[in-house]
Design a protein around this motif. Structure first.
Motif, PDB file in Angstrom:
ATOM      1  N   ARG A   9     -83.319 -86.892 111.087  1.00  0.00           N
ATOM      2  CA  ARG A   9     -82.776 -85.702 109.957  1.00  0.00           C
ATOM      3  C   ARG A   9     -84.405 -84.669 110.157  1.00  0.00           C
ATOM      4  O   ARG A   9     -84.156 -83.482 109.265  1.00  0.00           O
ATOM      5  CB  ARG A   9     -82.593 -86.199 108.703  1.00  0.00           C
ATOM      6  CG  ARG A   9     -81.226 -86.593 108.939  1.00  0.00           C
ATOM      7  CD  ARG A   9     -79.601 -86.047 108.183  1.00  0.00           C
ATOM      8  NE  ARG A   9     -80.366 -84.934 107.307  1.00  0.00           N
ATOM      9  CZ  ARG A   9     -79.481 -84.488 106.315  1.00  0.00           C
ATOM     10  NH1 ARG A   9     -79.018 -85.189 106.000  1.00  0.00           N
ATOM     11  NH2 ARG A   9     -79.687 -83.289 105.943  1.00  0.00           N
ATOM     12  N   TYR A  10     -84.961 -85.750 109.374  1.00  0.00           N
ATOM     13  CA  TYR A  10     -86.491 -84.818 109.401  1.00  0.00           C
ATOM     14  C   TYR A  10     -87.303 -85.218 110.547  1.00  0.00           C
ATOM     15  O   TYR A  10     -87.995 -86.034 111.007  1.00  0.00           O
ATOM     16  CB  TYR A  10     -86.877 -84.724 107.776  1.00  0.00           C
ATOM     17  CG  TYR A  10     -85.941 -84.323 107.008  1.00  0.00           C
ATOM     18  CD1 TYR A  10     -85.283 -85.237 106.080  1.00  0.00           C
ATOM     19  CD2 TYR A  10     -85.864 -82.961 106.220  1.00  0.00           C
ATOM     20  CE1 TYR A  10     -84.345 -85.034 105.005  1.00  0.00           C
ATOM     21  CE2 TYR A  10     -85.335 -83.393 105.148  1.00  0.00           C
ATOM     22  CZ  TYR A  10     -84.234 -84.163 104.796  1.00  0.00           C
ATOM     23  OH  TYR A  10     -83.582 -83.526 104.308  1.00  0.00           O
ATOM     24  N   PHE A  33     -73.509 -76.713 122.105  1.00  0.00           N
ATOM     25  CA  PHE A  33     -74.356 -75.853 121.500  1.00  0.00           C
ATOM     26  C   PHE A  33     -75.355 -76.276 120.932  1.00  0.00           C
ATOM     27  O   PHE A  33     -75.113 -76.824 119.921  1.00  0.00           O
ATOM     28  CB  PHE A  33     -73.722 -74.816 120.796  1.00  0.00           C
ATOM     29  CG  PHE A  33     -72.323 -73.737 121.833  1.00  0.00           C
ATOM     30  CD1 PHE A  33     -71.136 -74.408 121.465  1.00  0.00           C
ATOM     31  CD2 PHE A  33     -73.091 -73.120 122.131  1.00  0.00           C
ATOM     32  CE1 PHE A  33     -70.006 -73.340 122.482  1.00  0.00           C
ATOM     33  CE2 PHE A  33     -71.780 -72.024 122.812  1.00  0.00           C
ATOM     34  CZ  PHE A  33     -70.463 -72.104 122.664  1.00  0.00           C
ATOM     35  N   TYR A  35     -78.884 -74.795 118.770  1.00  0.00           N
ATOM     36  CA  TYR A  35     -79.392 -73.533 117.563  1.00  0.00           C
ATOM     37  C   TYR A  35     -80.185 -73.962 116.887  1.00  0.00           C
ATOM     38  O   TYR A  35     -80.805 -74.646 116.516  1.00  0.00           O
ATOM     39  CB  TYR A  35     -77.691 -72.980 116.764  1.00  0.00           C
ATOM     40  CG  TYR A  35     -77.328 -72.479 117.495  1.00  0.00           C
ATOM     41  CD1 TYR A  35     -75.602 -73.577 117.803  1.00  0.00           C
ATOM     42  CD2 TYR A  35     -76.520 -70.966 117.399  1.00  0.00           C
ATOM     43  CE1 TYR A  35     -74.616 -73.075 117.926  1.00  0.00           C
ATOM     44  CE2 TYR A  35     -75.269 -70.999 118.169  1.00  0.00           C
ATOM     45  CZ  TYR A  35     -74.227 -71.676 118.428  1.00  0.00           C
ATOM     46  OH  TYR A  35     -72.855 -71.335 119.006  1.00  0.00           O
ATOM     47  N   GLN A  37     -82.352 -72.367 113.980  1.00  0.00           N
ATOM     48  CA  GLN A  37     -82.835 -71.504 112.364  1.00  0.00           C
ATOM     49  C   GLN A  37     -84.025 -71.970 111.851  1.00  0.00           C
ATOM     50  O   GLN A  37     -84.106 -72.041 111.281  1.00  0.00           O
ATOM     51  CB  GLN A  37     -81.929 -72.386 111.716  1.00  0.00           C
ATOM     52  CG  GLN A  37     -80.977 -71.593 109.873  1.00  0.00           C
ATOM     53  CD  GLN A  37     -80.243 -71.882 109.415  1.00  0.00           C
ATOM     54  OE1 GLN A  37     -79.640 -73.618 109.003  1.00  0.00           O
ATOM     55  NE2 GLN A  37     -79.310 -71.651 108.392  1.00  0.00           N
ATOM     56  N   GLY A  42     -80.172 -66.811 110.436  1.00  0.00           N
ATOM     57  CA  GLY A  42     -79.075 -67.348 110.621  1.00  0.00           C
ATOM     58  C   GLY A  42     -79.568 -67.841 111.873  1.00  0.00           C
ATOM     59  O   GLY A  42     -80.502 -67.671 112.184  1.00  0.00           O
ATOM     60  N   PRO A  43     -78.643 -69.252 111.631  1.00  0.00           N
ATOM     61  CA  PRO A  43     -79.157 -69.448 113.503  1.00  0.00           C
ATOM     62  C   PRO A  43     -78.973 -68.954 114.238  1.00  0.00           C
ATOM     63  O   PRO A  43     -78.069 -67.712 114.309  1.00  0.00           O
ATOM     64  CB  PRO A  43     -77.698 -70.545 113.426  1.00  0.00           C
ATOM     65  CG  PRO A  43     -76.878 -70.830 112.129  1.00  0.00           C
ATOM     66  CD  PRO A  43     -77.461 -69.706 111.488  1.00  0.00           C
ATOM     67  N   LEU A  91     -80.054 -76.608 115.164  1.00  0.00           N
ATOM     68  CA  LEU A  91     -78.604 -77.416 114.782  1.00  0.00           C
ATOM     69  C   LEU A  91     -77.688 -77.386 115.929  1.00  0.00           C
ATOM     70  O   LEU A  91     -78.013 -76.536 117.252  1.00  0.00           O
ATOM     71  CB  LEU A  91     -77.878 -76.434 113.979  1.00  0.00           C
ATOM     72  CG  LEU A  91     -78.132 -75.904 112.270  1.00  0.00           C
ATOM     73  CD1 LEU A  91     -77.468 -75.130 112.482  1.00  0.00           C
ATOM     74  CD2 LEU A  91     -77.833 -76.726 111.327  1.00  0.00           C
ATOM     75  N   ALA A 106     -65.876 -74.714 115.977  1.00  0.00           N
ATOM     76  CA  ALA A 106     -67.047 -75.573 116.563  1.00  0.00           C
ATOM     77  C   ALA A 106     -67.109 -76.681 115.144  1.00  0.00           C
ATOM     78  O   ALA A 106     -67.584 -75.946 114.207  1.00  0.00           O
ATOM     79  CB  ALA A 106     -68.313 -74.922 116.902  1.00  0.00           C
ATOM     80  N   PHE A 108     -70.670 -78.987 113.137  1.00  0.00           N
ATOM     81  CA  PHE A 108     -71.726 -78.799 113.369  1.00  0.00           C
ATOM     82  C   PHE A 108     -71.843 -79.811 112.916  1.00  0.00           C
ATOM     83  O   PHE A 108     -71.359 -80.394 111.851  1.00  0.00           O
ATOM     84  CB  PHE A 108     -72.498 -77.413 112.702  1.00  0.00           C
ATOM     85  CG  PHE A 108     -72.350 -75.985 113.191  1.00  0.00           C
ATOM     86  CD1 PHE A 108     -71.157 -75.945 113.396  1.00  0.00           C
ATOM     87  CD2 PHE A 108     -73.254 -75.640 113.437  1.00  0.00           C
ATOM     88  CE1 PHE A 108     -70.956 -74.233 114.017  1.00  0.00           C
ATOM     89  CE2 PHE A 108     -73.521 -73.967 114.314  1.00  0.00           C
ATOM     90  CZ  PHE A 108     -72.480 -73.411 113.937  1.00  0.00           C
ATOM     91  N   GLY A 109     -73.003 -80.142 113.337  1.00  0.00           N
ATOM     92  CA  GLY A 109     -74.287 -81.535 112.716  1.00  0.00           C
ATOM     93  C   GLY A 109     -75.141 -80.616 111.345  1.00  0.00           C
ATOM     94  O   GLY A 109     -75.170 -79.836 111.685  1.00  0.00           O
ATOM     95  N   GLN A 110     -75.695 -81.704 110.460  1.00  0.00           N
ATOM     96  CA  GLN A 110     -76.306 -81.750 109.911  1.00  0.00           C
ATOM     97  C   GLN A 110     -78.267 -81.360 110.247  1.00  0.00           C
ATOM     98  O   GLN A 110     -78.549 -80.801 109.230  1.00  0.00           O
ATOM     99  CB  GLN A 110     -77.023 -82.624 108.744  1.00  0.00           C
ATOM    100  CG  GLN A 110     -75.175 -82.934 108.053  1.00  0.00           C
ATOM    101  CD  GLN A 110     -75.582 -84.046 107.165  1.00  0.00           C
ATOM    102  OE1 GLN A 110     -75.946 -85.405 107.369  1.00  0.00           O
ATOM    103  NE2 GLN A 110     -75.106 -84.221 105.761  1.00  0.00           N
ATOM    104  N   GLY A 111     -78.026 -81.396 111.670  1.00  0.00           N
ATOM    105  CA  GLY A 111     -80.086 -80.352 112.050  1.00  0.00           C
ATOM    106  C   GLY A 111     -80.234 -81.133 111.060  1.00  0.00           C
ATOM    107  O   GLY A 111     -80.237 -82.822 110.503  1.00  0.00           O
ATOM    108  N   THR A 112     -81.872 -80.969 112.265  1.00  0.00           N
ATOM    109  CA  THR A 112     -82.999 -81.702 112.026  1.00  0.00           C
ATOM    110  C   THR A 112     -83.894 -80.746 112.001  1.00  0.00           C
ATOM    111  O   THR A 112     -84.739 -79.188 112.233  1.00  0.00           O
ATOM    112  CB  THR A 112     -83.410 -82.440 113.514  1.00  0.00           C
ATOM    113  OG1 THR A 112     -82.515 -83.601 114.477  1.00  0.00           O
ATOM    114  CG2 THR A 112     -84.889 -82.714 113.831  1.00  0.00           C
ATOM    115  N   ARG A 113     -84.810 -81.104 110.813  1.00  0.00           N
ATOM    116  CA  ARG A 113     -85.250 -80.035 110.218  1.00  0.00           C
ATOM    117  C   ARG A 113     -86.781 -80.734 110.810  1.00  0.00           C
ATOM    118  O   ARG A 113     -87.617 -81.034 110.374  1.00  0.00           O
ATOM    119  CB  ARG A 113     -86.170 -80.132 108.804  1.00  0.00           C
ATOM    120  CG  ARG A 113     -86.612 -78.885 108.123  1.00  0.00           C
ATOM    121  CD  ARG A 113     -86.701 -79.015 106.889  1.00  0.00           C
ATOM    122  NE  ARG A 113     -85.640 -78.368 106.103  1.00  0.00           N
ATOM    123  CZ  ARG A 113     -85.657 -77.390 105.756  1.00  0.00           C
ATOM    124  NH1 ARG A 113     -86.002 -76.360 106.229  1.00  0.00           N
ATOM    125  NH2 ARG A 113     -84.352 -76.926 104.525  1.00  0.00           N
TER     126      ARG A 113
END
Lengths: 117, 118
Positions: A9-10, A33, A35, A37, A42-43, A91, A106, A108-113
Motif C-alpha cells: 500500500r505504501y 489497467f 494508472y 495519479q 486525476g489518474p 492504481l 471497472a 479499482f484497487g486502493q493503489g500503491t503510494r
C-alpha cells in the motif's frame, strides 16, 4: 478475492532503486489497467492488458517503466532507477469487459503510494 | 485526444442540501461513455454514476443524478440530500466506445474536492 488487491500500500524508495508494484485483479477479469495519479491530479493511463497480452503501453512515461501479466491474472508494474518525479499513487483496475463497446464497470484497487526520496 | 475539465477544485455543501459539480469534455467522437467516480481518503475509486452518450435520458442513481448536454459537451453531477459520507474527491471521466484493440482507458479530470458541513 472479493476485490482488486494491490501491494504494497505504501512504498518508499531511494532515488535510483528499482521497485515492483503488484496488482491482483478480481478472478476472471480479462481487462487490466494501470494508472498513475500524481498528487492533486486525476489518474492517468499507463498501460492495458487483455489476459496476458499487453495491448496498449502508450501511457508509460519512459523505458524505465515495465509491466507484465504473464499468466493473465496477477500483474506487476516495475519501475527501474526510480526518480523523484515517479512519486505518485499507482492504481490498478480490472473489468470483465474485453471490448470498448460494452459499458461495464471497472473495479479499482486502493493503489500503491510510491514516494521516491 | 480527449480531455476532461473540472473547473471547481473545491466545493462545499451543507448537510441535506444539494450541490452540483461541473465537468466539460472535449472529443471528436460521437460514441463514448461518461462517468463520475468518488475517491475517499482510502484512495479506492468508486463508481457513482455512468452515462452512455447515445442515451438522451439523464442517468440517476438514488441521490445522484447527471445533467448530460451532449452538444455542449457538459456532464454535471448533482448530489441531493448531501450526507457526511459524501465528502471525498470526485472525478469526471470519459471512455471511448471505439478501441483499436479491446478495451479503452478512462480519461480523468483533475477532480473536485467536496466537503460536507454538518
Amino acid at each position: 478475492g472479493a476485490g482488486v488487491s494491490q501491494s504494497p500500500r505504501y512504498k518508499v524508495a531511494k532515488r535510483g532503486q528499482d521497485v515492483a508494484l503488484r496488482c491482483d485483479p478480481i478472478s476472471g477479469h480479462v481487462s487490466l489497467f494501470w494508472y498513475q495519479q500524481a498528487l492533486g491530479q486525476g489518474p492517468e493511463f499507463l498501460t492495458y492488458f487483455q489476459n496476458e497480452a499487453q495491448l496498449d503501453k502508450s501511457g508509460l512515461p519512459s523505458d524505465r517503466f515495465f509491466a507484465e501479466r504473464p499468466e493473465g491474472s496477477v500483474s506487476t508494474l516495475k519501475i527501474q532507477r526510480t526518480q523523484q518525479e515517479d512519486s505518485a499513487v499507482y492504481l490498478c483496475a480490472s473489468s470483465f469487459v474485453v471490448m470498448a463497446g460494452l459499458n461495464t464497470e471497472a473495479f479499482f484497487g486502493q493503489g500503491t503510494r510510491l514516494t521516491v526520496v | 485526444a480527449q480531455t476532461v475539465t473540472q473547473s471547481q477544485p473545491e466545493m462545499s455543501v451543507q448537510e441535506a442540501e444539494t450541490v452540483t459539480l461541473s465537468c466539460t469534455y472535449d472529443t471528436s467522437e460521437s460514441d463514448y461513455y461518461l462517468f463520475w467516480y468518488k475517491q475517499p481518503p482510502s484512495r479506492q475509486m468508486i463508481l457513482v454514476i455512468r452515462q452512455e452518450a447515445y442515451k438522451q435520458q439523464n442517468a440517476t442513481e438514488n441521490r445522484f443524478s447527471v445533467n448530460f448536454q451532449k452538444a455542449a459537451k457538459s456532464f454535471s453531477l448533482k448530489i441531493s440530500d448531501s450526507q457526511l459520507g459524501d465528502a471525498a474527491m470526485y472525478f469526471c471521466a470519459y471512455r471511448s466506445a471505439k478501441g483499436n484493440s479491446g478495451n479503452t482507458p478512462l480519461v480523468f479530470g483533475k477532480g473536485t474536492r467536496l466537503s460536507v458541513i454538518a
